[in-house]
Motif scaffolding. Structure first.
Motif, PDB file in Angstrom:
ATOM      1  N   VAL A   1      15.987  -0.796  23.595  1.00 51.62           N
ATOM      2  CA  VAL A   1      16.271   0.751  23.609  1.00 51.62           C
ATOM      3  C   VAL A   1      17.302   0.946  24.660  1.00 51.62           C
ATOM      4  CG1 VAL A   1      15.110   2.501  24.361  1.00 51.62           C
ATOM      5  CG2 VAL A   1      13.817   1.270  23.060  1.00 51.62           C
ATOM      6  N   LEU A   2      18.179   1.783  24.445  1.00 49.77           N
ATOM      7  CA  LEU A   2      19.139   2.369  25.288  1.00 49.77           C
ATOM      8  C   LEU A   2      18.799   3.762  25.638  1.00 49.77           C
ATOM      9  CD1 LEU A   2      22.028   2.232  26.600  1.00 49.77           C
ATOM     10  CD2 LEU A   2      22.911   3.356  24.317  1.00 49.77           C
ATOM     11  N   GLU A   3      18.624   3.802  26.835  1.00 46.46           N
ATOM     12  CA  GLU A   3      18.260   5.107  27.576  1.00 46.46           C
ATOM     13  C   GLU A   3      19.526   5.687  28.250  1.00 46.46           C
ATOM     14  OE1 GLU A   3      15.230   7.683  30.499  1.00 46.46           O
ATOM     15  OE2 GLU A   3      15.213   5.438  30.661  1.00 46.46           O
ATOM     16  N   ILE A   4      19.942   6.917  27.919  1.00 43.77           N
ATOM     17  CA  ILE A   4      20.927   7.585  28.727  1.00 43.77           C
ATOM     18  C   ILE A   4      20.482   8.659  29.754  1.00 43.77           C
ATOM     19  CG2 ILE A   4      22.917   8.962  28.206  1.00 43.77           C
ATOM     20  CD1 ILE A   4      22.917   8.126  25.294  1.00 43.77           C
TER      21      ILE A   4
ATOM     22  N   VAL B   1      21.445   3.851  31.214  1.00 41.58           N
ATOM     23  CA  VAL B   1      22.714   3.885  31.836  1.00 41.58           C
ATOM     24  C   VAL B   1      22.751   5.143  32.548  1.00 41.58           C
ATOM     25  CG1 VAL B   1      25.038   4.332  31.204  1.00 41.58           C
ATOM     26  CG2 VAL B   1      23.673   2.700  29.775  1.00 41.58           C
ATOM     27  N   GLU B   2      23.017   5.234  33.995  1.00 40.03           N
ATOM     28  CA  GLU B   2      22.943   6.186  34.839  1.00 40.03           C
ATOM     29  C   GLU B   2      24.290   6.603  35.592  1.00 40.03           C
ATOM     30  OE1 GLU B   2      22.382   9.449  36.618  1.00 40.03           O
ATOM     31  OE2 GLU B   2      20.785   8.779  35.585  1.00 40.03           O
TER      32      GLU B   2
ATOM     33  N   ASN C   1      25.363   1.454  36.153  1.00 33.12           N
ATOM     34  CA  ASN C   1      25.827   2.711  36.625  1.00 33.12           C
ATOM     35  C   ASN C   1      27.158   2.976  36.249  1.00 33.12           C
ATOM     36  OD1 ASN C   1      27.017   3.407  40.044  1.00 33.12           O
ATOM     37  ND2 ASN C   1      26.159   4.835  38.473  1.00 33.12           N
ATOM     38  N   ASN C   2      27.117   3.890  35.257  1.00 33.04           N
ATOM     39  CA  ASN C   2      28.343   4.111  34.205  1.00 33.04           C
ATOM     40  C   ASN C   2      28.393   5.253  33.658  1.00 33.04           C
ATOM     41  OD1 ASN C   2      30.822   3.805  33.286  1.00 33.04           O
ATOM     42  ND2 ASN C   2      30.813   1.787  32.519  1.00 33.04           N
ATOM     43  N   ASP C   3      29.416   6.093  32.965  1.00 35.60           N
ATOM     44  CA  ASP C   3      29.364   7.222  32.447  1.00 35.60           C
ATOM     45  C   ASP C   3      29.096   6.805  30.918  1.00 35.60           C
ATOM     46  OD1 ASP C   3      30.193   9.491  30.723  1.00 35.60           O
ATOM     47  OD2 ASP C   3      31.905   9.741  31.726  1.00 35.60           O
ATOM     48  N   ILE C   4      28.118   7.150  30.148  1.00 35.27           N
ATOM     49  CA  ILE C   4      27.984   6.694  28.884  1.00 35.27           C
ATOM     50  C   ILE C   4      29.222   6.909  27.856  1.00 35.27           C
ATOM     51  CG2 ILE C   4      27.026   8.871  27.884  1.00 35.27           C
ATOM     52  CD1 ILE C   4      25.551   5.559  27.080  1.00 35.27           C
ATOM     53  N   LEU C   5      29.935   7.797  28.301  1.00 39.82           N
ATOM     54  CA  LEU C   5      30.991   8.092  27.312  1.00 39.82           C
ATOM     55  C   LEU C   5      32.307   6.977  27.506  1.00 39.82           C
ATOM     56  CD1 LEU C   5      31.287  11.921  27.527  1.00 39.82           C
ATOM     57  CD2 LEU C   5      30.300  10.598  25.532  1.00 39.82           C
TER      58      LEU C   5
ATOM     59  N   TYR D   1      25.343  20.088  28.954  1.00 40.65           N
ATOM     60  CA  TYR D   1      26.491  20.451  28.737  1.00 40.65           C
ATOM     61  C   TYR D   1      27.266  19.225  27.952  1.00 40.65           C
ATOM     62  CZ  TYR D   1      27.302  16.923  32.363  1.00 40.65           C
ATOM     63  OH  TYR D   1      27.704  15.777  33.067  1.00 40.65           O
ATOM     64  N   ILE D   2      26.819  18.158  27.750  1.00 42.08           N
ATOM     65  CA  ILE D   2      27.353  16.766  27.173  1.00 42.08           C
ATOM     66  C   ILE D   2      26.500  16.311  26.012  1.00 42.08           C
ATOM     67  CG2 ILE D   2      26.188  15.022  28.709  1.00 42.08           C
ATOM     68  CD1 ILE D   2      28.953  14.173  29.361  1.00 42.08           C
ATOM     69  N   THR D   3      25.774  17.072  25.305  1.00 43.43           N
ATOM     70  CA  THR D   3      24.734  16.677  24.394  1.00 43.43           C
ATOM     71  C   THR D   3      25.844  16.306  23.125  1.00 43.43           C
ATOM     72  OG1 THR D   3      22.918  18.119  25.068  1.00 43.43           O
ATOM     73  CG2 THR D   3      22.757  17.150  22.749  1.00 43.43           C
ATOM     74  N   THR D   4      26.499  17.417  22.778  1.00 41.99           N
ATOM     75  CA  THR D   4      27.226  17.082  21.372  1.00 41.99           C
ATOM     76  C   THR D   4      27.916  15.947  21.621  1.00 41.99           C
ATOM     77  OG1 THR D   4      27.009  19.492  20.846  1.00 41.99           O
ATOM     78  CG2 THR D   4      28.707  17.995  19.739  1.00 41.99           C
ATOM     79  N   PRO D   5      28.971  15.759  22.634  1.00 40.63           N
ATOM     80  CA  PRO D   5      29.891  14.716  22.971  1.00 40.63           C
ATOM     81  C   PRO D   5      29.128  13.158  22.765  1.00 40.63           C
ATOM     82  CG  PRO D   5      30.477  16.364  24.491  1.00 40.63           C
ATOM     83  CD  PRO D   5      29.267  16.730  23.872  1.00 40.63           C
ATOM     84  N   ILE D   6      27.966  13.244  23.346  1.00 42.98           N
ATOM     85  CA  ILE D   6      27.553  11.811  23.334  1.00 42.98           C
ATOM     86  C   ILE D   6      26.603  11.610  21.883  1.00 42.98           C
ATOM     87  CG2 ILE D   6      25.094  10.720  24.243  1.00 42.98           C
ATOM     88  CD1 ILE D   6      25.402  12.239  27.082  1.00 42.98           C
ATOM     89  N   ILE D   7      26.100  12.390  21.167  1.00 51.28           N
ATOM     90  CA  ILE D   7      25.698  12.001  20.039  1.00 51.28           C
ATOM     91  C   ILE D   7      26.568  11.902  18.949  1.00 51.28           C
ATOM     92  CG2 ILE D   7      24.448  13.262  17.999  1.00 51.28           C
ATOM     93  CD1 ILE D   7      22.856  14.952  20.085  1.00 51.28           C
ATOM     94  N   MET D   8      27.387  12.522  18.913  1.00 53.69           N
ATOM     95  CA  MET D   8      28.718  12.365  17.915  1.00 53.69           C
ATOM     96  C   MET D   8      29.503  11.315  18.349  1.00 53.69           C
ATOM     97  SD  MET D   8      28.105  14.724  15.912  1.00 53.69           S
ATOM     98  CE  MET D   8      29.143  13.952  14.898  1.00 53.69           C
ATOM     99  N   GLY D   9      29.701  10.847  19.403  1.00 50.88           N
ATOM    100  CA  GLY D   9      30.373   9.718  20.239  1.00 50.88           C
ATOM    101  C   GLY D   9      29.540   8.362  19.421  1.00 50.88           C
TER     102      GLY D   9
END
Length: 287
Positions: free
Chosen positions: A51-54, A75-76, A99-103, A129-137
């Protein structure tokens, strides 16, 4: 045993570390065990799963995930939360914290290294604010995914699941439904979070298709047509597409193509099914 998920324990941890919520990260921590149970149950996690937790926050849902899964990588982005996570997750030996930006993270590389390239499950309480970029990414980079189970703003969940003709139907609906089958698991009121957000939330599960439900010769063109259609959704489909400088088809070509599809030349993009956007794209790409 998972100890977080109720207000008392959450407040104790936050006070212990003198944690200050960061508005720029959209932090709202879950404090409702019933909602946490629903997320875990609806994601169908087993002891075989990676499992990857964002955005684990203080580790509330991470504890639940660790008890259900074989391995969890959390990933936090907020470095101030890392010492807290190291504390709250110390009883578990199947969790890694990044410790990183998931994007900015190469998730394909991570999955290859940690799960031999096999499909993973993604679980997250996403900042609005970042839901769509993460999912589509995740979808567009073709990460091997079995499902994505996420907490999002209620309005965004409704848009993901919406069909033609509704006010919520748009480019996000079509993009999500091209890659996955969306299902709203539960609506979640603001009082289930600390601090309380100003809007309602929802848990939505996106079950990844093995193959897209429509056959498309040129994915890029189809999504260009979709975005153009909804960028000016009050205009007819022909006018909206014609106004996009990146799409090289004249009004005459668009009109004749719609007529071949038995569609009105005055139709709007919001009336088209995913299969019709795919057909339009396929017909145009053959010209």
């Amino acid at each position: 045993m998972a100890t977080l998920g109720n207000p008392k324990n959450t407040i104790e941890i936050l006070n212990k570390y003198k944690f200050v919520f960061q508005k720029k990260f959209g932090q709202n921590f879950l404090i409702d065990t019933h909602v946490l149970d629903k997320i875990i149950n609806s994601s169908h996690i087993t002891k075989e799963d990676f499992v990857l937790e964002i955005g684990p926050g203080i580790g509330t849902m991470t504890q639940y995930l660790a008890e259900a899964a074989r391995k969890v990588i959390a990933v936090e982005i907020d470095k101030m939360l890392i010492p807290i996570l190291q504390d709250t997750l110390s009883p578990y030996d199947n969790i890694s914290i990044i410790n990183n930006d998931i994007l900015a993270l190469n998730i394909n590389e991570l999955v290859e290294k940690e799960n031999a390239g096999k499909p993973i499950k993604v679980v997250a309480n996403l900042p609005y604010y970042i839901t769509t970029p993460i999912i589509m990414g995740l979808f567009e980079s073709h990460v091997p995914i079995d499902s994505i189970t996420i907490m999002v703003q209620k309005e965004v969940a409704d848009r993901m699941q919406a069909g033609p003709g509704s006010k919520n139907y748009g480019a996000l609906s079509l993009a999500v439904q091209y890659y996955a089958e969306p299902y709203i698991v539960a609506n979640v009121p603001p009082n289930c979070f600390m601090p309380r957000p100003n809007v309602g939330s929802a848990v939505i599960r996106l079950s990844r298709y093995q193959y897209p439900p429509v056959q498309v010769e040129n994915e890029k063109l189809m999504f260009q047509l979709i975005r153009a259609s909804f960028n000016q959704r009050r205009k007819t489909l022909i006018n909206a597409i014609n106004n996009d400088p990146n799409i090289p088809y004249s009004k005459e070509i668009l009109s004749s193509t719609l007529e071949m599809m038995n569609l009105s030349v005055n139709i709007r993009g919001e009336a088209l099914l995913l299969s019709q956007f795919a057909e339009l794209s396929n017909r145009l790409s053959q010209l």
